[in-house]
Design an enzyme around this catalytic site. Sequence first.
Site, PDB file in Angstrom:
ATOM      1  N   SER C  65       5.523  -1.536  -5.374  1.00 21.93           N
ATOM      2  CA  SER C  65       5.701  -2.608  -4.375  1.00 21.93           C
ATOM      3  C   SER C  65       6.532  -2.389  -2.939  1.00 21.93           C
ATOM      4  O   SER C  65       6.319  -3.034  -2.109  1.00 21.93           O
ATOM      5  CB  SER C  65       6.254  -3.883  -4.985  1.00 21.93           C
ATOM      6  N   LYS C  68       5.110  -2.024   0.215  1.00 23.43           N
ATOM      7  CA  LYS C  68       4.275  -3.245   0.930  1.00 23.43           C
ATOM      8  C   LYS C  68       5.318  -3.374   2.091  1.00 23.43           C
ATOM      9  O   LYS C  68       4.804  -3.943   3.076  1.00 23.43           O
ATOM     10  CB  LYS C  68       4.805  -4.288   0.024  1.00 23.43           C
ATOM     11  N   TYR C 192      -5.268  -0.402  -1.450  1.00 21.29           N
ATOM     12  CA  TYR C 192      -4.224  -0.817  -2.081  1.00 21.29           C
ATOM     13  C   TYR C 192      -3.654  -0.139  -3.106  1.00 21.29           C
ATOM     14  O   TYR C 192      -2.403   0.196  -3.456  1.00 21.29           O
ATOM     15  CB  TYR C 192      -4.505  -2.275  -2.486  1.00 21.29           C
TER      16      TYR C 192
END
Lengths: 304, 304, 304, 304
Positions: C65, C68, C192
Amino acid sequence: MPMDIQSTLDEITEMMDARAERGHVANYVPELAQVDPNQFAISVVTAAGAQFNAGACNVGFSAQSITKVFTLAIALGRSGDQIWQRVGREPSGNAFNSIVQLEQENGIPRNPFVNAGAIVTTDEVLAGRAPKQALAEIVGFVRAAAEDADIHINEAVAKSEQAHGHRNFALAHFLADHGNLRNAPELTLGTYFHQCAIELTTAQLALAGRFLMGADAGPRMVAQSRVRRMNALMLTCGHYDGSGDFAYRVGLPAKSGVGGGILAIVPGAASIAVWSPGLDRNGNSKLGTEALERLAHHMDWSIF
Amino acid sequence: MPMDIQSTLDEITEMMDARAERGHVANYVPELAQVDPNQFAISVVTAAGAQFNAGACNVGFSAQSITKVFTLAIALGRSGDQIWQRVGREPSGNAFNSIVQLEQENGIPRNPFVNAGAIVTTDEVLAGRAPKQALAEIVGFVRAAAEDADIHINEAVAKSEQAHGHRNFALAHFLADHGNLRNAPELTLGTYFHQCAIELTTAQLALAGRFLMGADAGPRMVAQSRVRRMNALMLTCGHYDGSGDFAYRVGLPAKSGVGGGILAIVPGAASIAVWSPGLDRNGNSKLGTEALERLAHHMDWSIF
Amino acid sequence: MPMDIQSTLDEITEMMDARAERGHVANYVPELAQVDPNQFAISVVTAAGAQFNAGACNVGFSAQSITKVFTLAIALGRSGDQIWQRVGREPSGNAFNSIVQLEQENGIPRNPFVNAGAIVTTDEVLAGRAPKQALAEIVGFVRAAAEDADIHINEAVAKSEQAHGHRNFALAHFLADHGNLRNAPELTLGTYFHQCAIELTTAQLALAGRFLMGADAGPRMVAQSRVRRMNALMLTCGHYDGSGDFAYRVGLPAKSGVGGGILAIVPGAASIAVWSPGLDRNGNSKLGTEALERLAHHMDWSIF
Amino acid sequence: MPMDIQSTLDEITEMMDARAERGHVANYVPELAQVDPNQFAISVVTAAGAQFNAGACNVGFSAQSITKVFTLAIALGRSGDQIWQRVGREPSGNAFNSIVQLEQENGIPRNPFVNAGAIVTTDEVLAGRAPKQALAEIVGFVRAAAEDADIHINEAVAKSEQAHGHRNFALAHFLADHGNLRNAPELTLGTYFHQCAIELTTAQLALAGRFLMGADAGPRMVAQSRVRRMNALMLTCGHYDGSGDFAYRVGLPAKSGVGGGILAIVPGAASIAVWSPGLDRNGNSKLGTEALERLAHHMDWSIF
């Protein structure tokens, strides 16, 4: 058939009396927590007026949420379909005392058989009067339905409910915040707690439920078209978040209370009251449900 | 009585044909959005085997969620009560395609009649086979129940559902994430979309529903004890978040579909199919519901 | 001061290496589950360009993450404030992969640092191109920020994420159902999953984070006004449902990943990368958080 | 610099006074609904002790939720970190008066700046005393912090809050039901409503906020380590469900109230009070937020 009903009740009672696993007695107020879980009673009144009892059928227990049925009947009598602007008719998909759905749906309770919904119907019955007057009407309705003037409110239970009723106070204030309460929260709740504390035996409750058979059995308390609709509500919403399971297993309109009682109706045929204090995880009488499942199956009483 | 049924259906059809306010046709796939809302049909088959039709009873429509009843029957036949470890039996208190409750309840759908629940029963029926085989079994079941070999899947609708089925893909992957999907999502969904696209007339659907009367009416597809339980589920969960309202107004076990069809059962007495494409805000046929309310009232068919 | 930083990092590393209670390694994909929890690394780059390392600072770990942040920087660069029509800027009050809030808020993710929000920013970066091209841009951005051409994607991790990514597939299809996905779900998710699988050492990550200091430290990747806003988002939303707690204890903008890494920024002063694979119950590195708390306290680096 | 602050405040005030679109004044109690929306005031106190004012800086307004900061400071002083067993430190992701999250998290409010959380900190401060005593402590704290003995409670506002406070009564009873209230709901709420009704000018509020600068500016009310943590909470939770947006736009720890006031802190540099009664959809001062955004940008005061 009458003989058969009695022997069936006797058999079921014997079976239930032998059960070790009886669920847990409601413990949120001391008066309910003290009840001996080793009790069981069942009573049936038929459309023809015959009555059958087995077990502790003369021991009084706290009716609790079962009275929501009577309060709804009175509210419908007073206000007709207008009551449905203040409360819905859909199963809740949540615990009986949940406040979440109330917030998501702007203060309109899902149905008259969850606590918030019954607070609304009680508020409708109260209608600006003193709680004493509204309670006289509610108790009077139950007495008339059962044709028994001895039915009364257990004051100790009512007081205890009030003292431990924070969740219901939260619900009432929440309704008030959304403009869905017409009387002061403490007045509506005072009425609500007292009607929950009506005490009945299964013998009395089966008699009190006759009017829901809709077959000219016992005193006619509400019109036939309304009887059907009340039964429909009892079937879809009468057992909180266990209503679907109860319909699947038993197949009868019914309303349970955390005192361990259940009132079940066989339309046109019978009114059944059962009581055993131990509850399942949804707050419904564990042995009471099993007894009704056995009785409905044996008598072929499922409505489906 | 037969005469009476036919004249009642004719009257209702005439009344419905005159309605201006018909609800909105489902528009999430082009094939459904193109359907003319000015159509109405109703068919009844009695336990004695008599059949009555009125309106556009020979026009095929997309069965959609009504097929969830047949898929459940097959899943129960294959797996028995084990299916209840993967799906619940409680009304949802939410929209038919909600994913919220699925997350809150760890991937166990509330009941087999919300989309997520029907994806699970379809997955159970698929059982490692090719979708083609499972579909053959589902269509075969419907044909056998209706005794009509012409019943088929509308491929264009199935393809369109698949192309616009993001919500159902989300539900299937969510189930898979919780370990509650045994086949690949695209295989289970391929089967699911195709069974939703079964096309029926009301005449065919009323015949296909005979086995749910439970009275040796038509081919016996499932055991009597199971029939009752399926009816209980249809009553408590058959109309999504409008199930309580439908039970209150109509008082019959029933399953609706966004194609505008409804299958309703009068236990022991009749199988009813009604169709009108316009939907109410809960996704159930607006005129279909009203027609059933009138028919049930006129024939005194409420189960309550 | 430089000496002080090094000795502080050494002390912290020694302390962390001795910890028995290290949290649980992420286990939803085999590649992450196999990582040895007994590892710790910390790296600091100051505004002046000095670099300090301690522990396993040259062992690559899965950024997850943390990427991100980079994807958001690219999306902001491509689309400016228009991105905020597709994703919010508020803390979520829910788990990082929750789908509930997404349904309640009609397909607009709460912020770009929950999974659904990062799927949206990835979708914005993909912008109709082949995933390969978008990935080249993302990896290129990280390489440029770190001035290190060796940074790469771990293909095995990416493939494993894809194979076990049902929850993210559910989120993507849900976004698509709400019209908040512009590319096919499998293309956006392919991009992703691959960007999540970027592998970095703490030494590389601290360098890659320099641009968020906003002080002409390292390559200028985004404008100063945007740097501040990204830091604000990292502070309020960077640690999922543990963001408030992290702000309270550490007091620095930071972004965590389930690979056990955390990138923390001291505006105008330092970029810090820490890594320890064991996670706390919110999915953030347990020892990494403690190390940052100690370092920020010792260096008086809290922004408050 | 001082000159610059004054001229900046003057410019901002002139700009705000000219705004036509000012948001909506809180209308849940008559006393707040009557406030003229066409007012604006801003005050700054620097770490060096210089004070700057512009606009209606001597008009008292209802502090409302801003007092939650002072009550938290007192509760922390009385109970230290034990308060965190009764209330969380995470942003809520919901409206300031939501009861949903409270049910889902078993009666532990998300943070001390949503209503339920401030009822808990008030309950901690009350600690078995008479509300009068607790209120004396709270008002005393604010007076000491501002070094102004004129600060007082507006009794009319307090009474009106009490009369219209059903939502807060619901929250308090709900907390009580979960065992997270130690005093009787009416006592805790009596205290809560009165402290919300403290009246301040921006000049007074900016002085009262000095202790949160943490720089020996003004009276030292709490320890420096606690100041930082309170600022962290203000940044992540100080603007209800608009906290992320405020951090993004303004970049300062701050607490808003529905009276239209905001207290913002520049750690080590300044305490800022702003007031304009019109609110945005999250219940935060519309012009107050814009003024702070302009001031922080002009003075380069963002903490990020």
